[in-house]
Design a protein around this motif. Structure first.
Motif, PDB file in Angstrom:
ATOM      1  N   ILE A   1       0.856  -1.171   0.000  1.00 24.42           N
ATOM      2  CA  ILE A   1       0.000   0.000   0.000  1.00 24.42           C
ATOM      3  C   ILE A   1       0.897   1.226   0.000  1.00 24.42           C
ATOM      4  N   ARG A   2       0.764   2.073  -1.025  1.00 23.42           N
ATOM      5  CA  ARG A   2       1.686   3.206  -1.183  1.00 23.42           C
ATOM      6  C   ARG A   2       1.080   4.537  -0.724  1.00 23.42           C
TER       7      ARG A   2
ATOM      8  N   GLY B   1     -11.597   7.367   7.170  1.00 22.56           N
ATOM      9  CA  GLY B   1     -11.841   7.186   5.739  1.00 22.56           C
ATOM     10  C   GLY B   1     -11.551   5.794   5.219  1.00 22.56           C
ATOM     11  N   LEU B   2     -11.608   4.795   6.090  1.00 20.29           N
ATOM     12  CA  LEU B   2     -11.283   3.427   5.681  1.00 20.29           C
ATOM     13  C   LEU B   2     -12.498   2.606   5.285  1.00 20.29           C
TER      14      LEU B   2
ATOM     15  N   VAL C   1     -14.605  -1.969  -0.920  1.00 17.64           N
ATOM     16  CA  VAL C   1     -14.419  -2.212  -2.356  1.00 17.64           C
ATOM     17  C   VAL C   1     -13.056  -2.792  -2.705  1.00 17.64           C
ATOM     18  N   ASP C   2     -12.128  -2.814  -1.760  1.00 17.60           N
ATOM     19  CA  ASP C   2     -10.765  -3.256  -2.066  1.00 17.60           C
ATOM     20  C   ASP C   2     -10.436  -4.537  -1.311  1.00 17.60           C
ATOM     21  N   PRO C   3     -10.477  -5.700  -1.968  1.00 14.49           N
ATOM     22  CA  PRO C   3     -10.189  -6.959  -1.262  1.00 14.49           C
ATOM     23  C   PRO C   3      -8.762  -7.042  -0.742  1.00 14.49           C
TER      24      PRO C   3
ATOM     25  N   LEU D   1      -5.131  -7.101   3.979  1.00 11.72           N
ATOM     26  CA  LEU D   1      -4.075  -6.495   4.787  1.00 11.72           C
ATOM     27  C   LEU D   1      -4.585  -6.161   6.184  1.00 11.72           C
ATOM     28  N   HIS D   2      -5.806  -5.640   6.261  1.00 13.86           N
ATOM     29  CA  HIS D   2      -6.388  -5.302   7.557  1.00 13.86           C
ATOM     30  C   HIS D   2      -6.510  -6.554   8.422  1.00 13.86           C
TER      31      HIS D   2
END
Length: 261
Positions: free
Chosen positions: A6-7, A31-32, A38-40, A45-46
């Protein structure tokens, strides 16, 4: 498995701000929430970060530290991190996981593996038991669930029955789990759409009298996509881990109507 780092610095900061054992990822100021929806890769990572928290919590609970270990680990981590110091700024334990692939990530992983692999006393408190069992749940594969025996066709050992406080649903499977909590454990897997919705782990109850005697209607721990509780019942230890929020958890818990006698 997603491997791209994650950049976005803002996303990294938001992930680091999430406290283990909380629902901080849903806070609007971070804002997560929309990103995770929408982001698998970000969700994966979470979950990895939450698993790391479970590992550290379980591994460092009541484990004696060998003499000189702290200085040796710090020296190794310092040496491993030195080549990256000119290109990266502040680095925390979670950043090693987020930027996995570098020497610092390897050193941190070895650090976790060392602690998790060390023999130590079986936890008898709620936090320690939940940390160990939730880690077990996350590390188990769907193959473990599929290999279980259908409860309707085969009965588990009589000394590890289902809790009377947990709902019976169709197609529950059971299996033996060894090496968990230092005891033989029977795991009851609850299905959902062809996968595992939840697992109820049953073992001999620890000597601690601090554990509650029924599952609460609100999970004791809710983090990393899991909701979990632990309790004693009829001389046995029960740990329920549900994949989902409080609503998914409550669907498997009978509302209290009296003592469990």
């Amino acid at each position: 498995m997603c491997s791209d780092p994650i950049r976005d610095e803002r996303v990294i900061e938001a992930l680091e701000a999430c406290r283990p054992g909380s629902d901080d990822s849903a806070l609007p100021e971070l804002g997560l929430s929309d990103l995770l929806a929408v982001d698998p890769c970000l969700r994966e990572l979470h979950e990895r970060l939450e698993l790391a928290d479970f590992q550290f919590q379980a591994a460092m609970s009541d484990v004696p530290v060998p003499e000189g270990l702290q200085s040796r680990i710090l020296a190794r981590l310092s040496a491993a991190n030195e080549p990256l110091a000119t290109t990266e700024g502040r680095r925390s334990r979670r950043r090693w996981l987020i930027s996995a692939g570098g020497l610092a990530a390897l050193a941190a992983s070895l650090f976790v593996a060392f602690w998790v692999g060390m023999p130590g006393p079986t936890p008898h408190d709620e936090a320690g038991i939940l940390a160990v069992v939730c880690r077990q749940f996350l590390q188990e594969a769907e193959a473990d669930f599929a290999q279980g025996r259908l409860l309707a066709e085969s009965q588990p050992p009589a000394r590890f029955p289902l809790s009377r406080a947990v709902a019976r649903v169709p197609d529950i499977r059971w299996r033996a789990v060894r090496g968990l909590l230092g005891e033989q454990v029977i795991a009851y897997d609850f299905p959902a759409a062809g996968s595992r919705q939840a697992t109820l782990y049953v073992a001999a109850a620890p000597s601690s009298e601090s554990l509650r005697t029924r599952p609460p209607m609100h999970p004791i721990q809710s983090t990393g996509g899991l909701s979990a509780s632990v309790w004693r019942e009829d001389g046995r230890l029960y740990v329920l881990v549900v994949r989902g929020d409080i609503r998914a958890y409550r669907r498997l818990i009978y509302a209290p109507s009296g003592p469990l006698t």
